[in-house]
Motif scaffolding. Structure first.
Motif, PDB file in Angstrom:
ATOM      1  N   GLY A 181       0.727  -1.226  -0.674  1.00 46.45           N
ATOM      2  CA  GLY A 181      -0.438   0.140  -0.353  1.00 46.45           C
ATOM      3  C   GLY A 181       0.423   1.256   0.423  1.00 46.45           C
ATOM      4  O   GLY A 181       0.666   2.340  -0.827  1.00 46.45           O
ATOM      5  N   ASN A 182       1.683   0.903   0.730  1.00 49.23           N
ATOM      6  CA  ASN A 182       2.798   2.082   1.087  1.00 49.23           C
ATOM      7  C   ASN A 182       3.569   2.586  -0.525  1.00 49.23           C
ATOM      8  O   ASN A 182       3.721   3.389  -0.599  1.00 49.23           O
ATOM      9  N   ALA A 183       4.061   1.291  -0.814  1.00 50.73           N
ATOM     10  CA  ALA A 183       4.484   1.718  -2.924  1.00 50.73           C
ATOM     11  C   ALA A 183       3.947   2.620  -3.497  1.00 50.73           C
ATOM     12  O   ALA A 183       4.202   2.755  -4.563  1.00 50.73           O
ATOM     13  N   GLY A 184       2.306   1.755  -3.678  1.00 45.35           N
ATOM     14  CA  GLY A 184       1.095   1.952  -4.666  1.00 45.35           C
ATOM     15  C   GLY A 184       0.965   3.577  -4.400  1.00 45.35           C
ATOM     16  O   GLY A 184       1.071   4.506  -5.056  1.00 45.35           O
ATOM     17  N   SER A 185       1.225   3.845  -3.011  1.00 45.33           N
ATOM     18  CA  SER A 185       0.873   5.063  -2.271  1.00 45.33           C
ATOM     19  C   SER A 185       2.128   5.956  -2.726  1.00 45.33           C
ATOM     20  O   SER A 185       1.502   7.443  -3.303  1.00 45.33           O
ATOM     21  N   ALA A 186       3.286   5.792  -2.498  1.00 45.34           N
ATOM     22  CA  ALA A 186       4.247   6.617  -3.262  1.00 45.34           C
ATOM     23  C   ALA A 186       4.848   6.908  -5.448  1.00 45.34           C
ATOM     24  O   ALA A 186       4.966   8.114  -5.492  1.00 45.34           O
ATOM     25  N   LEU A 187       4.222   5.873  -5.448  1.00 47.05           N
ATOM     26  CA  LEU A 187       4.159   6.182  -7.154  1.00 47.05           C
ATOM     27  C   LEU A 187       2.787   7.223  -7.562  1.00 47.05           C
ATOM     28  O   LEU A 187       2.951   8.125  -8.398  1.00 47.05           O
ATOM     29  N   ALA A 188       1.801   7.125  -6.300  1.00 47.78           N
ATOM     30  CA  ALA A 188       0.977   7.856  -6.965  1.00 47.78           C
ATOM     31  C   ALA A 188       1.145   9.223  -6.928  1.00 47.78           C
ATOM     32  O   ALA A 188       1.175  10.424  -7.104  1.00 47.78           O
ATOM     33  N   GLY A 189       1.876   9.522  -5.782  1.00 45.40           N
ATOM     34  CA  GLY A 189       2.265  11.242  -4.940  1.00 45.40           C
ATOM     35  C   GLY A 189       3.526  11.615  -5.932  1.00 45.40           C
ATOM     36  O   GLY A 189       3.630  12.365  -5.909  1.00 45.40           O
ATOM     37  N   ALA A 190       4.468  10.648  -6.836  1.00 43.04           N
ATOM     38  CA  ALA A 190       5.490  11.108  -7.535  1.00 43.04           C
ATOM     39  C   ALA A 190       4.260  11.090  -8.893  1.00 43.04           C
ATOM     40  O   ALA A 190       4.957  12.056  -9.374  1.00 43.04           O
ATOM     41  N   LEU A 191       3.778  10.754  -8.798  1.00 43.43           N
ATOM     42  CA  LEU A 191       2.640  11.187 -10.151  1.00 43.43           C
ATOM     43  C   LEU A 191       2.721  12.465 -10.022  1.00 43.43           C
ATOM     44  O   LEU A 191       2.561  13.083 -10.807  1.00 43.43           O
ATOM     45  N   ARG A 192       1.825  12.954  -9.354  1.00 44.95           N
ATOM     46  CA  ARG A 192       1.052  13.996  -8.524  1.00 44.95           C
ATOM     47  C   ARG A 192       1.525  14.778  -8.717  1.00 44.95           C
ATOM     48  O   ARG A 192       2.167  16.193  -8.986  1.00 44.95           O
ATOM     49  N   GLU A 193       2.712  14.988  -8.519  1.00 42.66           N
ATOM     50  CA  GLU A 193       4.556  15.923  -8.454  1.00 42.66           C
ATOM     51  C   GLU A 193       4.565  15.829  -9.345  1.00 42.66           C
ATOM     52  O   GLU A 193       5.009  17.568  -9.971  1.00 42.66           O
ATOM     53  N   LEU A 194       5.342  14.976 -10.790  1.00 43.39           N
ATOM     54  CA  LEU A 194       5.898  15.320 -11.454  1.00 43.39           C
ATOM     55  C   LEU A 194       5.215  15.705 -12.397  1.00 43.39           C
ATOM     56  O   LEU A 194       4.597  16.807 -13.279  1.00 43.39           O
TER      57      LEU A 194
END
Length: 237
Positions: free
Chosen positions: A149-162
């Motif tokens: 869940g953390n890994a998915g959240s971290a990936l989604a967060g990277a997408l939002r920032e980018l």
């Protein structure tokens, strides 16, 4: 591939290619994954103490979330912007858990990989996250579901920032490429269902709310912190 420009997206996207001027006790992540657990244990201890975490697994979760975000971001940023990304071989990527970005990660490699979901998955998920999860489970009791869940959240967060950066800098192509790559990455069984809806809201909790004054993360599965009596309502989509 311009790592200086990709690093300007945000602190999590920065990647050093030379030893930090401030020094540090960097260790190749390959050695941590192979069983040299001291630096990871120290990082969990440090985070747990700083947060006043009531359980060690809370510190482990927050420490993991930060490192997962660093790994995804340093790969996804260049992939979306330039069509290639650093190889990030664990033997060539050194980490010092006592430092913050950009000094925490030092990449001594030179090989790059094409910006495909398969290559991103191999370079980050398989080469780093799978053995990192195993190392954290050696350190203490923590749920694999929480870690993914953390890994998915971290990936989604990277997408939002980018995406925010790309739109602000006239690079809609990079935003579109990142969104397509992340959609494919999230289709993997380990990551499928970890985030949901157009806002990519996570489907599990990182446990940060359990820290004194912790509150809820921006993508938290809960609308209200547990134990308030309000969390019984279905989570918002």
């Amino acid at each position: 591939m311009d790592l200086v420009e990709s690093g300007s997206v945000g602190g999590f996207f920065a990647l050093r290619t030379a030893p930090p001027e401030t020094g540090g006790a960097h260790l190749p992540l390959a050695r941590i994954y192979a069983g040299e657990d001291g630096p990871l244990t120290a990082r969990v201890d440090r985070v747990a103490a700083r947060l006043g975490a009531p359980e060690r697994r809370v510190g482990a979760s927050v420490a993991h979330l930060g490192l997962a975000a660093r790994l995804w971001s340093t790969a996804l940023g260049p992939a979306a912007l330039y069509g290639r990304f650093p190889g990030l071989d664990p033997a060539e990527l050194s980490w010092d858990g006592a430092l913050t970005s950009p000094d925490d990660l030092w990449w001594a490699g030179s090989a790059t990989r094409p910006a495909t979901a398969a290559d991103l998955r191999a370079a980050v998920q398989e080469a780093h996250l799978v053995p990192l999860h195993a190392a954290l489970r050696r350190d203490g009791r923590i749920s694999p579901r929480l870690l993914w869940g953390n890994a998915g959240s971290a990936l989604a967060g990277a997408l939002r920032e980018l995406t925010r950066w790309a739109r602000a800098h006239g690079r809609p192509d990079a935003a579109d490429r990142a969104a397509a790559l992340v959609a494919e990455l999230l289709d993997h069984p380990d990551l499928a269902g970890t985030v949901r809806g157009p806002r990519l809201r996570r489907a599990s909790c990182c446990l940060y709310y359990r820290c004194p004054g912790g509150g809820l993360c921006g993508d938290c599965v809960f609308d209200h912190a547990p134990r308030t009596g309000l969390e019984a309502r279905p989570p918002a989509p």
